[in-house]
Design an enzyme around this catalytic site. Structure first.
Site, PDB file in Angstrom:
ATOM      1  CG  ASP A   8      -1.884  -1.138   1.270  1.00  0.00           C
ATOM      2  OD1 ASP A   8      -1.948  -1.889   0.278  1.00  0.00           O
ATOM      3  OD2 ASP A   8      -2.583  -1.285   2.285  1.00  0.00           O
ATOM      4  CG  ASP A 130     -14.005  -2.443   0.659  1.00  0.00           C
ATOM      5  OD1 ASP A 130     -13.386  -3.473   0.323  1.00  0.00           O
ATOM      6  OD2 ASP A 130     -13.665  -1.299   0.316  1.00  0.00           O
TER       7      ASP A 130
END
EC number: 5.3.1.16
Length: 238
Positions: A8, A130
């Site tokens: 990330d 999500d």
């Protein structure tokens, strides 16, 4: 089942966030390219790259850094974060991404999935679902929708998504362990492959996920905090 390390990126650095909060970091490392090379040297067969700046800005910000990682490592990469305009998908595929990950834009307008799948190929289009408290959440996990993961998953599958990246927001980044049940339900209800993410803390978590039939698992904080040895994890999941 494939174990996929997460890289990330925020402000040009490699980070691991707690619950997606940019102000709460487990990890901050200076060179994402070196981090990517490290995971590949330990046996990673794919990498999961996320442009966190892009996720906030709504367009890919770390494109050159992503390109450098793709050119440096010899494994496929899947890329998410800020993929909200059509030109970006083509650009990321052109620089060598195996899969692009669509998030909020796909949930809000599933027709975009159909359009992009026809343009770049279904196998290159992954959609991130999500979930928090049983409902799909969007816009950086801030807004809850009316859909369950299965309901939205079926819509996206019909529109041409090639795979689903499922993240359980309730446990993401907390290092508290994985809740397998919602992942198992999604695998059972969908025809397309499911990649799991969020909360993996032990090799036992990975083995449980393998047993329910996921194609792969994205691992982040656990390998950065040395709770899981990547080599051992890959070996256990073969």
């Amino acid at each position: 089942m494939i174990v996929i390390p997460a890289v990330d990126m925020k402000n040009g650095k490699c980070v691991q966030l707690i619950q997606g909060d940019p102000n709460k970091k487990h990890v901050e490392l200076e060179n994402p390219v070196e981090v990517a090379e490290k995971w590949v040297s330990e046996g990673a067969e794919m990498l999961h790259l996320v442009d966190l700046d892009g996720a906030i800005e709504g367009e890919s910000v770390n494109r050159e850094l992503i390109k450098e990682i793709i050119q440096t490592v010899n494994v496929p990469v899947q890329i998410g974060g800020g993929i909200s305009v059509r030109c970006t998908e083509s650009n990321l595929i052109e620089i060598g991404a195996k899969r692009i990950i669509l998030g909020t834009v796909a949930v809000e307008n599933p027709d975009i999935v159909e359009e992009i799948s026809k343009k770049v190929g279904k196998e290159k289009v992954m959609v991130a679902l999500d979930a928090k408290d049983g409902k799909v959440v969007i816009k950086g996990w801030k807004e809850k929708t009316k859909y369950t993961p299965v309901e939205m998953g079926k819509i996206l599958e019909e529109k041409g998504a090639g795979s689903i990246l499922f993240t359980n927001v309730n446990v993401e980044g907390l290092l508290t362990g994985m809740n397998v049940e919602p992942v198992e339900t999604l695998v059972e209800e969908l025809e397309i492959p499911v990649i799991a993410s969020g909360g993996v803390t032990t090799i036992e978590d990975l083995i449980k996920l393998k047993a329910v039939g996921v194609e792969g698992v994205v691992v982040g904080s656990a390998i950065y905090k040395n709770l899981i040895d990547l080599k051992e994890a890959i070996k256990a999941c073969r």
